[in-house]
Motif scaffolding. Structure first.
Motif, PDB file in Angstrom:
ATOM      1  N   ARG A 163       0.849  -1.326   0.126  1.00 30.07           N
ATOM      2  CA  ARG A 163      -0.089   0.028   0.001  1.00 30.07           C
ATOM      3  C   ARG A 163       0.870   1.240   0.008  1.00 30.07           C
ATOM      4  O   ARG A 163       0.587   2.061  -0.979  1.00 30.07           O
ATOM      5  N   GLU A 164       1.734   1.176   0.981  1.00 27.71           N
ATOM      6  CA  GLU A 164       2.623   2.557   0.752  1.00 27.71           C
ATOM      7  C   GLU A 164       3.560   2.573  -0.300  1.00 27.71           C
ATOM      8  O   GLU A 164       3.768   3.761  -0.986  1.00 27.71           O
TER       9      GLU A 164
ATOM     10  N   MET B 225       2.546   1.992  -3.358  1.00 23.63           N
ATOM     11  CA  MET B 225       1.512   2.187  -4.334  1.00 23.63           C
ATOM     12  C   MET B 225       1.431   3.615  -4.268  1.00 23.63           C
ATOM     13  O   MET B 225       1.208   4.417  -5.201  1.00 23.63           O
ATOM     14  N   ASP B 226       1.267   4.215  -2.840  1.00 22.70           N
ATOM     15  CA  ASP B 226       0.853   5.462  -2.509  1.00 22.70           C
ATOM     16  C   ASP B 226       2.165   6.629  -2.982  1.00 22.70           C
ATOM     17  O   ASP B 226       2.128   7.486  -3.595  1.00 22.70           O
ATOM     18  N   ARG B 227       3.561   5.898  -2.907  1.00 20.48           N
ATOM     19  CA  ARG B 227       4.629   6.696  -3.306  1.00 20.48           C
ATOM     20  C   ARG B 227       4.516   6.726  -4.913  1.00 20.48           C
ATOM     21  O   ARG B 227       5.334   7.744  -5.512  1.00 20.48           O
TER      22      ARG B 227
ATOM     23  N   SER C  84       1.920   6.910  -6.491  1.00 14.85           N
ATOM     24  CA  SER C  84       1.044   7.300  -7.042  1.00 14.85           C
ATOM     25  C   SER C  84       0.069   6.586  -8.065  1.00 14.85           C
ATOM     26  O   SER C  84      -0.236   6.889  -8.841  1.00 14.85           O
ATOM     27  N   TYR C  85      -0.024   5.278  -7.674  1.00 15.92           N
ATOM     28  CA  TYR C  85      -1.255   4.442  -8.534  1.00 15.92           C
ATOM     29  C   TYR C  85      -2.295   4.817  -8.554  1.00 15.92           C
ATOM     30  O   TYR C  85      -2.971   5.320  -7.449  1.00 15.92           O
ATOM     31  N   THR C  86      -3.049   4.641  -9.492  1.00 15.43           N
ATOM     32  CA  THR C  86      -4.426   5.237  -9.764  1.00 15.43           C
ATOM     33  C   THR C  86      -5.354   4.151  -9.088  1.00 15.43           C
ATOM     34  O   THR C  86      -5.021   3.085  -8.898  1.00 15.43           O
ATOM     35  N   ARG C  87      -6.492   4.562  -9.068  1.00 14.68           N
ATOM     36  CA  ARG C  87      -7.461   3.379  -8.489  1.00 14.68           C
ATOM     37  C   ARG C  87      -7.745   2.115  -9.511  1.00 14.68           C
ATOM     38  O   ARG C  87      -7.607   1.170  -9.185  1.00 14.68           O
TER      39      ARG C  87
ATOM     40  N   ARG D 272      -4.730   0.228  -8.691  1.00 16.54           N
ATOM     41  CA  ARG D 272      -4.584  -0.650  -7.526  1.00 16.54           C
ATOM     42  C   ARG D 272      -5.927  -1.799  -7.688  1.00 16.54           C
ATOM     43  O   ARG D 272      -5.655  -2.971  -7.269  1.00 16.54           O
TER      44      ARG D 272
ATOM     45  N   MET E 136      -3.471  -3.677   1.627  1.00 14.80           N
ATOM     46  CA  MET E 136      -3.871  -2.549   0.745  1.00 14.80           C
ATOM     47  C   MET E 136      -5.431  -2.080   0.770  1.00 14.80           C
ATOM     48  O   MET E 136      -5.666  -0.866   0.751  1.00 14.80           O
TER      49      MET E 136
ATOM     50  N   GLY F 130      -7.092   1.325   5.756  1.00 14.06           N
ATOM     51  CA  GLY F 130      -6.364   2.537   5.848  1.00 14.06           C
ATOM     52  C   GLY F 130      -5.532   2.861   7.028  1.00 14.06           C
ATOM     53  O   GLY F 130      -5.121   3.857   7.171  1.00 14.06           O
TER      54      GLY F 130
END
Length: 125
Positions: A9-10, A12-14, A16-19, A22, A74, A77
């Motif tokens: 999850r972290e 993908m955040d770094r 900038s994965y889109t919806r 994901r 993932m 939150g």
């Protein structure tokens, strides 16, 4: 052995994965069903309950178990209060290497995925 400090999850955040990205990752986790190869990841000892940590120390985890754990990480939150070990609570045994129990667990996750697909992944939880 590699120690991973970031979960999927972290990462993908770094990046900038889109919806859409994901959702593709979520679906990819299901390709690991039945994979018995052991993971080389290690996990921090502060993750999960004492019972899980004790059982985890005795068991290597397969890519199948790691995929289910990563999927759970993932979707939430916050930190997942589990360790990457699946426990049959009625028997008090580890399910990580039990083919039938792993199949049942993946089927539960697949039912969830189907519900999410029906709602067009409005809420990824």
């Amino acid at each position: 052995m590699e120690f991973i400090t970031l979960d999927d999850r972290e990462i993908m955040d770094r990046l900038s994965y889109t919806r859409v990205d994901r959702v593709a990752v979520l679906k990819a986790y299901f390709s690991f069903q039945g994979c018995k190869q052991t993971s080389d990841k290690s996990y921090g000892t502060d993750i999960g309950s004492s019972k899980n940590k004790t059982l985890m120390a005795k068991e290597n985890i397969s890519f199948s178990v790691e995929a289910l754990y990563s999927l759970s990480m993932m979707l939430l939150g916050h930190n997942v209060a589990i360790s990457p070990v699946l426990i049959n609570t009625s028997m008090g045994t580890v399910s990580n290497w039990n083919k039938e129990e792993m199949k049942e667990i993946f089927n539960i996750y697949k039912k969830w995925l189907h519900k999410m697909e029906e709602s067009n992944f409005e809420e990824l939880t």
